[in-house]
Design a protein around this motif. Structure first.
Motif, PDB file in Angstrom:
ATOM      1  N   ALA A  38      57.736 -14.469  52.364  1.00  0.00           N
ATOM      2  CA  ALA A  38      56.869 -15.267  53.249  1.00  0.00           C
ATOM      3  C   ALA A  38      56.301 -14.402  54.372  1.00  0.00           C
ATOM      4  O   ALA A  38      55.110 -14.509  54.706  1.00  0.00           O
ATOM      5  CB  ALA A  38      57.657 -16.444  53.820  1.00  0.00           C
ATOM      6  N   ILE A  39      57.123 -13.536  54.931  1.00  0.00           N
ATOM      7  CA  ILE A  39      56.649 -12.642  55.996  1.00  0.00           C
ATOM      8  C   ILE A  39      55.576 -11.703  55.453  1.00  0.00           C
ATOM      9  O   ILE A  39      54.546 -11.482  56.108  1.00  0.00           O
ATOM     10  CB  ILE A  39      57.831 -11.851  56.601  1.00  0.00           C
ATOM     11  N   MET A  40      55.794 -11.164  54.262  1.00  0.00           N
ATOM     12  CA  MET A  40      54.809 -10.250  53.676  1.00  0.00           C
ATOM     13  C   MET A  40      53.496 -10.976  53.361  1.00  0.00           C
ATOM     14  O   MET A  40      52.409 -10.417  53.543  1.00  0.00           O
ATOM     15  CB  MET A  40      55.361  -9.593  52.408  1.00  0.00           C
ATOM     16  N   VAL A  41      53.581 -12.206  52.903  1.00  0.00           N
ATOM     17  CA  VAL A  41      52.365 -12.985  52.652  1.00  0.00           C
ATOM     18  C   VAL A  41      51.613 -13.202  53.956  1.00  0.00           C
ATOM     19  O   VAL A  41      50.383 -13.046  54.015  1.00  0.00           O
ATOM     20  CB  VAL A  41      52.708 -14.335  51.971  1.00  0.00           C
ATOM     21  N   MET A  42      52.344 -13.551  54.998  1.00  0.00           N
ATOM     22  CA  MET A  42      51.689 -13.759  56.295  1.00  0.00           C
ATOM     23  C   MET A  42      51.115 -12.450  56.831  1.00  0.00           C
ATOM     24  O   MET A  42      50.006 -12.424  57.365  1.00  0.00           O
ATOM     25  CB  MET A  42      52.675 -14.355  57.305  1.00  0.00           C
ATOM     26  N   ARG A  43      51.862 -11.369  56.658  1.00  0.00           N
ATOM     27  CA  ARG A  43      51.428 -10.077  57.209  1.00  0.00           C
ATOM     28  C   ARG A  43      50.208  -9.526  56.475  1.00  0.00           C
ATOM     29  O   ARG A  43      49.260  -9.066  57.099  1.00  0.00           O
ATOM     30  CB  ARG A  43      52.583  -9.093  57.117  1.00  0.00           C
ATOM     31  N   TYR A  44      50.250  -9.538  55.149  1.00  0.00           N
ATOM     32  CA  TYR A  44      49.186  -8.892  54.385  1.00  0.00           C
ATOM     33  C   TYR A  44      48.158  -9.867  53.819  1.00  0.00           C
ATOM     34  O   TYR A  44      47.008  -9.514  53.632  1.00  0.00           O
ATOM     35  CB  TYR A  44      49.781  -8.077  53.227  1.00  0.00           C
ATOM     36  N   GLY A  45      48.587 -11.095  53.525  1.00  0.00           N
ATOM     37  CA  GLY A  45      47.685 -12.040  52.897  1.00  0.00           C
ATOM     38  C   GLY A  45      46.877 -12.849  53.884  1.00  0.00           C
ATOM     39  O   GLY A  45      45.649 -12.853  53.854  1.00  0.00           O
ATOM     40  N   VAL A  46      47.555 -13.510  54.792  1.00  0.00           N
ATOM     41  CA  VAL A  46      46.875 -14.421  55.709  1.00  0.00           C
ATOM     42  C   VAL A  46      46.319 -13.679  56.912  1.00  0.00           C
ATOM     43  O   VAL A  46      45.165 -13.838  57.277  1.00  0.00           O
ATOM     44  CB  VAL A  46      47.838 -15.547  56.159  1.00  0.00           C
ATOM     45  N   TYR A  47      47.151 -12.830  57.535  1.00  0.00           N
ATOM     46  CA  TYR A  47      46.742 -12.202  58.792  1.00  0.00           C
ATOM     47  C   TYR A  47      46.419 -10.722  58.654  1.00  0.00           C
ATOM     48  O   TYR A  47      46.160 -10.054  59.642  1.00  0.00           O
ATOM     49  CB  TYR A  47      47.847 -12.366  59.834  1.00  0.00           C
ATOM     50  N   GLY A  48      46.420 -10.183  57.445  1.00  0.00           N
ATOM     51  CA  GLY A  48      46.275  -8.736  57.270  1.00  0.00           C
ATOM     52  C   GLY A  48      44.862  -8.212  57.303  1.00  0.00           C
ATOM     53  O   GLY A  48      44.639  -7.073  57.664  1.00  0.00           O
ATOM     54  N   HIS A  58      49.508  -8.250  64.473  1.00  0.00           N
ATOM     55  CA  HIS A  58      50.504  -7.402  65.130  1.00  0.00           C
ATOM     56  C   HIS A  58      51.850  -8.125  65.221  1.00  0.00           C
ATOM     57  O   HIS A  58      52.905  -7.505  65.065  1.00  0.00           O
ATOM     58  CB  HIS A  58      50.006  -6.976  66.515  1.00  0.00           C
ATOM     59  N   THR A  59      51.835  -9.420  65.443  1.00  0.00           N
ATOM     60  CA  THR A  59      53.064 -10.209  65.505  1.00  0.00           C
ATOM     61  C   THR A  59      53.804 -10.144  64.180  1.00  0.00           C
ATOM     62  O   THR A  59      55.019  -9.939  64.146  1.00  0.00           O
ATOM     63  CB  THR A  59      52.738 -11.679  65.847  1.00  0.00           C
ATOM     64  N   TRP A  60      53.070 -10.307  63.065  1.00  0.00           N
ATOM     65  CA  TRP A  60      53.713 -10.263  61.743  1.00  0.00           C
ATOM     66  C   TRP A  60      54.183  -8.863  61.407  1.00  0.00           C
ATOM     67  O   TRP A  60      55.175  -8.695  60.687  1.00  0.00           O
ATOM     68  CB  TRP A  60      52.794 -10.834  60.677  1.00  0.00           C
ATOM     69  N   ASP A  61      53.501  -7.834  61.923  1.00  0.00           N
ATOM     70  CA  ASP A  61      53.985  -6.459  61.751  1.00  0.00           C
ATOM     71  C   ASP A  61      55.347  -6.298  62.417  1.00  0.00           C
ATOM     72  O   ASP A  61      56.264  -5.709  61.843  1.00  0.00           O
ATOM     73  CB  ASP A  61      53.003  -5.454  62.367  1.00  0.00           C
ATOM     74  N   GLN A  62      55.472  -6.819  63.635  1.00  0.00           N
ATOM     75  CA  GLN A  62      56.741  -6.725  64.361  1.00  0.00           C
ATOM     76  C   GLN A  62      57.849  -7.521  63.653  1.00  0.00           C
ATOM     77  O   GLN A  62      58.980  -7.048  63.532  1.00  0.00           O
ATOM     78  CB  GLN A  62      56.577  -7.222  65.792  1.00  0.00           C
ATOM     79  N   ILE A  63      57.520  -8.727  63.208  1.00  0.00           N
ATOM     80  CA  ILE A  63      58.511  -9.543  62.502  1.00  0.00           C
ATOM     81  C   ILE A  63      58.964  -8.822  61.236  1.00  0.00           C
ATOM     82  O   ILE A  63      60.156  -8.779  60.925  1.00  0.00           O
ATOM     83  CB  ILE A  63      57.934 -10.944  62.181  1.00  0.00           C
ATOM     84  N   SER A  64      58.026  -8.219  60.525  1.00  0.00           N
ATOM     85  CA  SER A  64      58.347  -7.482  59.302  1.00  0.00           C
ATOM     86  C   SER A  64      59.240  -6.280  59.608  1.00  0.00           C
ATOM     87  O   SER A  64      60.179  -5.997  58.860  1.00  0.00           O
ATOM     88  CB  SER A  64      57.057  -7.019  58.626  1.00  0.00           C
ATOM     89  N   GLU A  65      58.951  -5.569  60.690  1.00  0.00           N
ATOM     90  CA  GLU A  65      59.763  -4.408  61.070  1.00  0.00           C
ATOM     91  C   GLU A  65      61.196  -4.805  61.423  1.00  0.00           C
ATOM     92  O   GLU A  65      62.124  -4.027  61.243  1.00  0.00           O
ATOM     93  CB  GLU A  65      59.123  -3.678  62.249  1.00  0.00           C
ATOM     94  N   ILE A  66      61.375  -6.006  61.931  1.00  0.00           N
ATOM     95  CA  ILE A  66      62.719  -6.489  62.265  1.00  0.00           C
ATOM     96  C   ILE A  66      63.420  -7.022  61.020  1.00  0.00           C
ATOM     97  O   ILE A  66      64.588  -6.707  60.766  1.00  0.00           O
ATOM     98  CB  ILE A  66      62.641  -7.582  63.360  1.00  0.00           C
ATOM     99  N   TRP A  67      62.734  -7.835  60.216  1.00  0.00           N
ATOM    100  CA  TRP A  67      63.394  -8.521  59.095  1.00  0.00           C
ATOM    101  C   TRP A  67      63.670  -7.598  57.901  1.00  0.00           C
ATOM    102  O   TRP A  67      64.680  -7.766  57.218  1.00  0.00           O
ATOM    103  CB  TRP A  67      62.584  -9.731  58.635  1.00  0.00           C
TER     104      TRP A  67
END
Length: 137
Positions: A38-48, A58-67
């Motif tokens: 879900a994070i990857m979809v948000m990071r690259y699909g919806v907000y990428g 940038h928020t999803w990049d940070q969430i991805s780096e943490i998760w």
């Protein structure tokens, strides 16, 4: 199956304890992998891409780096617990590879846990255990 695995009885209590840990790890890994997807979809699909949602990318990049490292740790724990179950059941190497594969494909860990449960139960009925000797006495 080797000669040693057929002649030496399984420890049913240890196997059931190991499977209980594996079951929890399978569920946690399945959920963690779905969250990562879900994070990857948000990071690259919806907000990428460029456009309307680029400011929140940038928020999803940070969430991805943490998760991502958290999920990696969860998967490593899953593999260790799968290895423990594999050792206690004395299965072949193909079974270990299958257990590891269950944790890689989203949602497959849930089905893999059910399949592994059925295999453990069938093997415990079919193969001799240390507890069989105690039941007979």
């Amino acid at each position: 199956m080797t000669v040693a695995s057929t002649t030496r009885p399984l420890d049913e209590v240890a196997v059931r304890t190991s499977f209980a840990r594996f079951r929890i790890a399978s569920i946690v890994e399945g959920i963690a992998l779905l969250v990562l997807v879900a994070i990857m979809v948000m990071r690259y699909g919806v907000y990428g891409g460029e456009g309307l949602f680029t400011s929140t990318s940038h928020t999803w990049d940070q969430i991805s780096e943490i998760w991502s490292p958290i999920h990696g740790l969860i998967y490593m724990i899953y593999v260790v617990l799968a290895f423990d179950l594999w050792l206690r059941m004395r299965w072949g190497i193909g079974q270990m590879l299958l257990l590891m594969f269950f944790g890689v494909v989203p949602v497959l860990s849930f089905f893999g846990e059910r399949w592994t449960h059925q295999k453990v139960e069938a093997d415990l009925k079919r193969r001799p255990t240390l507890q069989d000797e105690a039941r007979l006495a």
